[in-house]
Design an enzyme around this catalytic site. Structure first.
Site, PDB file in Angstrom:
ATOM      1  N   CYS A  44      72.879 -47.278  78.576  1.00 59.23           N
ATOM      2  CA  CYS A  44      73.857 -46.414  78.119  1.00 59.23           C
ATOM      3  C   CYS A  44      75.097 -46.817  78.850  1.00 59.23           C
ATOM      4  O   CYS A  44      76.338 -46.674  78.400  1.00 59.23           O
ATOM      5  CB  CYS A  44      73.381 -44.981  78.181  1.00 59.23           C
ATOM      6  SG  CYS A  44      74.928 -44.019  77.686  1.00 59.23           S
ATOM      7  N   CYS A  49      76.295 -47.180  75.217  1.00 60.11           N
ATOM      8  CA  CYS A  49      76.982 -45.996  74.790  1.00 60.11           C
ATOM      9  C   CYS A  49      78.407 -45.891  75.265  1.00 60.11           C
ATOM     10  O   CYS A  49      79.449 -45.900  74.582  1.00 60.11           O
ATOM     11  CB  CYS A  49      76.210 -44.786  75.124  1.00 60.11           C
ATOM     12  SG  CYS A  49      74.661 -44.724  75.022  1.00 60.11           S
ATOM     13  N   LYS A  52      80.878 -49.039  74.516  1.00 59.35           N
ATOM     14  CA  LYS A  52      80.997 -49.354  73.306  1.00 59.35           C
ATOM     15  C   LYS A  52      82.081 -48.220  72.533  1.00 59.35           C
ATOM     16  O   LYS A  52      82.684 -48.345  71.930  1.00 59.35           O
ATOM     17  CB  LYS A  52      79.661 -48.953  72.511  1.00 59.35           C
ATOM     18  CG  LYS A  52      79.595 -48.960  70.934  1.00 59.35           C
ATOM     19  CD  LYS A  52      78.164 -48.176  70.350  1.00 59.35           C
ATOM     20  CE  LYS A  52      78.288 -46.807  70.596  1.00 59.35           C
ATOM     21  NZ  LYS A  52      76.892 -46.323  70.175  1.00 59.35           N
ATOM     22  N   TYR A 179      72.686 -49.170  63.298  1.00 64.55           N
ATOM     23  CA  TYR A 179      73.717 -48.460  63.734  1.00 64.55           C
ATOM     24  C   TYR A 179      74.633 -49.447  64.594  1.00 64.55           C
ATOM     25  O   TYR A 179      75.949 -49.295  64.719  1.00 64.55           O
ATOM     26  CB  TYR A 179      73.255 -47.111  64.364  1.00 64.55           C
ATOM     27  CG  TYR A 179      72.846 -47.158  65.775  1.00 64.55           C
ATOM     28  CD1 TYR A 179      73.316 -47.069  66.696  1.00 64.55           C
ATOM     29  CD2 TYR A 179      71.377 -47.084  65.739  1.00 64.55           C
ATOM     30  CE1 TYR A 179      72.757 -47.163  68.036  1.00 64.55           C
ATOM     31  CE2 TYR A 179      70.699 -47.159  66.772  1.00 64.55           C
ATOM     32  CZ  TYR A 179      71.378 -47.214  68.181  1.00 64.55           C
ATOM     33  OH  TYR A 179      70.873 -47.161  69.226  1.00 64.55           O
ATOM     34  N   GLU A 183      78.484 -50.244  63.930  1.00 60.82           N
ATOM     35  CA  GLU A 183      79.229 -50.097  64.733  1.00 60.82           C
ATOM     36  C   GLU A 183      80.280 -51.022  65.224  1.00 60.82           C
ATOM     37  O   GLU A 183      81.559 -50.873  65.152  1.00 60.82           O
ATOM     38  CB  GLU A 183      78.697 -49.243  66.018  1.00 60.82           C
ATOM     39  CG  GLU A 183      78.132 -47.933  65.678  1.00 60.82           C
ATOM     40  CD  GLU A 183      77.417 -47.123  66.949  1.00 60.82           C
ATOM     41  OE1 GLU A 183      77.377 -45.888  66.917  1.00 60.82           O
ATOM     42  OE2 GLU A 183      77.173 -48.000  67.512  1.00 60.82           O
ATOM     43  N   HIS A 438      90.620 -22.757  58.845  1.00 60.11           N
ATOM     44  CA  HIS A 438      91.604 -23.453  57.891  1.00 60.11           C
ATOM     45  C   HIS A 438      92.846 -23.785  58.501  1.00 60.11           C
ATOM     46  O   HIS A 438      93.484 -22.836  59.485  1.00 60.11           O
ATOM     47  CB  HIS A 438      91.783 -22.512  56.563  1.00 60.11           C
ATOM     48  CG  HIS A 438      92.468 -23.169  55.634  1.00 60.11           C
ATOM     49  ND1 HIS A 438      92.244 -24.333  54.775  1.00 60.11           N
ATOM     50  CD2 HIS A 438      93.809 -23.128  55.151  1.00 60.11           C
ATOM     51  CE1 HIS A 438      93.207 -24.379  53.836  1.00 60.11           C
ATOM     52  NE2 HIS A 438      94.371 -23.825  54.328  1.00 60.11           N
ATOM     53  N   GLU A 443      85.712 -27.152  57.657  1.00 60.00           N
ATOM     54  CA  GLU A 443      85.587 -25.591  56.979  1.00 60.00           C
ATOM     55  C   GLU A 443      84.805 -25.900  55.620  1.00 60.00           C
ATOM     56  O   GLU A 443      84.330 -24.851  55.080  1.00 60.00           O
ATOM     57  CB  GLU A 443      87.137 -25.221  56.490  1.00 60.00           C
ATOM     58  CG  GLU A 443      87.745 -25.844  55.364  1.00 60.00           C
ATOM     59  CD  GLU A 443      89.023 -25.411  55.215  1.00 60.00           C
ATOM     60  OE1 GLU A 443      89.208 -24.315  54.562  1.00 60.00           O
ATOM     61  OE2 GLU A 443      90.050 -25.822  55.746  1.00 60.00           O
TER      62      GLU A 443
END
Length: 455
Positions: A44, A49, A52, A179, A183, A438, A443
């Site tokens: 990681c 992670c 990246k 992934y 990515e 909003h 939302e």
């Protein structure tokens, strides 16, 4: 004289192993040692992670000039400097590794910069020639990227290599549809590389919600990535890594790419650790078989993280490490809950997901699906073709939200908060009772009143 040199010996200095070691030493007062053959921080921090995500941030600046013009800013798109980014990332990783080392030292953990392997159920051998004994051994060696079994596969790079390139290629072929492949296809495209991606299946991101992964694929193509499904590499030839590679695909077409990047899977780092000789059972692909408390077939040997190939995420490895300490050092057998874990895929746009996909939920029980896709205000105003998706999968019987799927900028940030509600068992009506914020993209997750379909 103590029966063992240590109460605990940890093999592996990644996030899970370091957390287990320092909590066992600091909170439980155990005598702990840890061995790491490479850099502290593991996949990681050092080769996953963290670097990246920094590259993701860098790649997103490519659109700044085009979007900002609609808002009245005259920002010229300049040149991108890979050496600058690479150097800054390396400095950050050095800083983080230093933190990991200090955390261990300050907790009283003795560290060995060496490879360790089991000699028996209570003994480890270090590559320095030393032998150490421990009442309990924890294997936290993580995983590694793999290459496909084709001739000249060594001409391609894997994810570990991408952070150390001297220069970015002008063109690259990414092989894979998971992934990591998606990515890095987005990252490299954003950094100015011409990206082609082959995936042998019908759609990228297998296992994720079909509608969500379909939108990600569409948006990748919209941005200029040449994504080709039902296509794989049949053969490759070249001279060495960094030189052009001649590729023939499974349709018989020939191509030349400056570089080939294999993102075709990962394997547990369980090779040559003496595990099976000590009685530890290895499963498919070399994963260490463990029970719900992370104990192996040998009572004194436990394993956590990617080497067990359960849920290969850094926060999960950390939780498994904490549960291990509770089980072994606090006499409190603790199982890690691997259900309803939120996750994010840092493509462009990002995907955030928690719970069941529409397809898996439909196979389980009658459901309602609430979904909307639309153009986000920020980029729509600038005439960009970006689209986002908000989706809830709801049980007809209980009204619980079984799955939440978001494809949007910053979807990872949104799914972390949505994950709390889903984990708590929130119903669709709980979402409906929440007042919308909003104007935001998120939302929409609380304003969808009518199901788009039922099954």
């Amino acid at each position: 004289m103590a029966e063992y040199d240590y109460d605990l010996f940890v093999i592996g200095g990644g996030s899970g192993g370091v957390r287990a070691a320092r909590v066992a030493a600091g909170d439980a007062g155990a005598k702990v040692a840890l061995a790491e053959e490479d850099r502290y921080g593991g996949t990681c921090v050092i080769r996953g992670c963290v670097p990246k995500k920094l590259m993701v941030f860098a790649s997103e600046f490519a659109d700044t000039a085009a979007v900002s013009a609609a808002y009245g800013w005259d920002i010229k798109k300049g040149d991108f400097s890979w050496p600058t980014l690479r150097g800054n990332i390396e400095n950050e990783l050095d800083r983080l590794e230093g933190i990991y080392r200090r955390l261990l030292k300050n907790s009283g953990v003795e560290s060995f910069d060496a490879r360790a392997r089991l000699k028996d159920a209570h003994t480890v051998e270090l590559s320095t020639g030393e032998t150490k004994t421990a009442k309990t051994i924890l294997v936290a060696t993580g995983g590694r990227p793999t290459r496909p079994d084709i001739e000249n596969a060594e001409l391609g790079i894997v994810s570990d290599d991408i952070f150390h390139l001297d220069a970015l290629p002008k063109s690259i072929l990414v092989i894979g549809g998971g992934y990591i492949a998606c990515e890095f296809a987005c990252i490299l495209h954003g950094l100015g590389v011409k990206v082609t991606q082959y995936y042998r299946g019908d759609q990228i991101l297998r296992g994720f919600d079909d509608e969500a992964r379909g939108l990600v694929a569409d948006q990748m193509r919209e941005r200029g990535i040449d994504l080709q499904i039902n296509t794989n590499i049949a053969s490759m030839n070249g001279t060495k890594v960094g030189k052009p590679v001649n590729v023939t695909d499974t349709h018989g077409k020939d191509h030349v790419f400056d570089m080939v990047f294999f993102a075709t899977g990962r394997a547990p780092n369980s090779n040559d650790l003496g595990l099976e000789e000590a009685g530890v059972v290895l499963g498919r692909g070399g994963k260490v078989e463990v029970d719900a408390t992370s104990k192996t077939a040998v009572d004194s040997v436990y394993a956590i993280g990617d080497v067990t190939d359960r849920v290969n995420l850094t926060p999960v490895a950390i939780r498994e490490g904490m549960a291990f300490v509770q089980t072994v050092f606090h006499d409190n057998p603790t199982e890690v809950d691997h259900d309803l874990i939120p996750s994010a895929i840092f493509t462009q746009p990002e995907m955030g997901t928690v719970g069941l996909s529409e397809e898996d939920a439909r196979a389980q029980e009658p459901i309602e699906v609430y979904a909307t896709d639309f153009k986000p205000m920020r980029t729509s105003f600038a005439g960009q073709p970006d689209r986002v998706l908000m989706k809830l999968v709801v049980s007809k019987a209980t009204r619980k939200v079984l799955g939440c799927h978001i494809v949007a900028p910053n979807a990872g940030e949104m799914i972390q908060l949505a994950g709390i509600a889903v984990k708590m068992g929130a119903t669709k009506e709980d979402f409906d009772r929440t007042v919308a914020v909003h104007p935001t993209m998120s939302e929409e997750i609380v304003t969808m009143k009518t199901p788009v379909r039922t099954a």
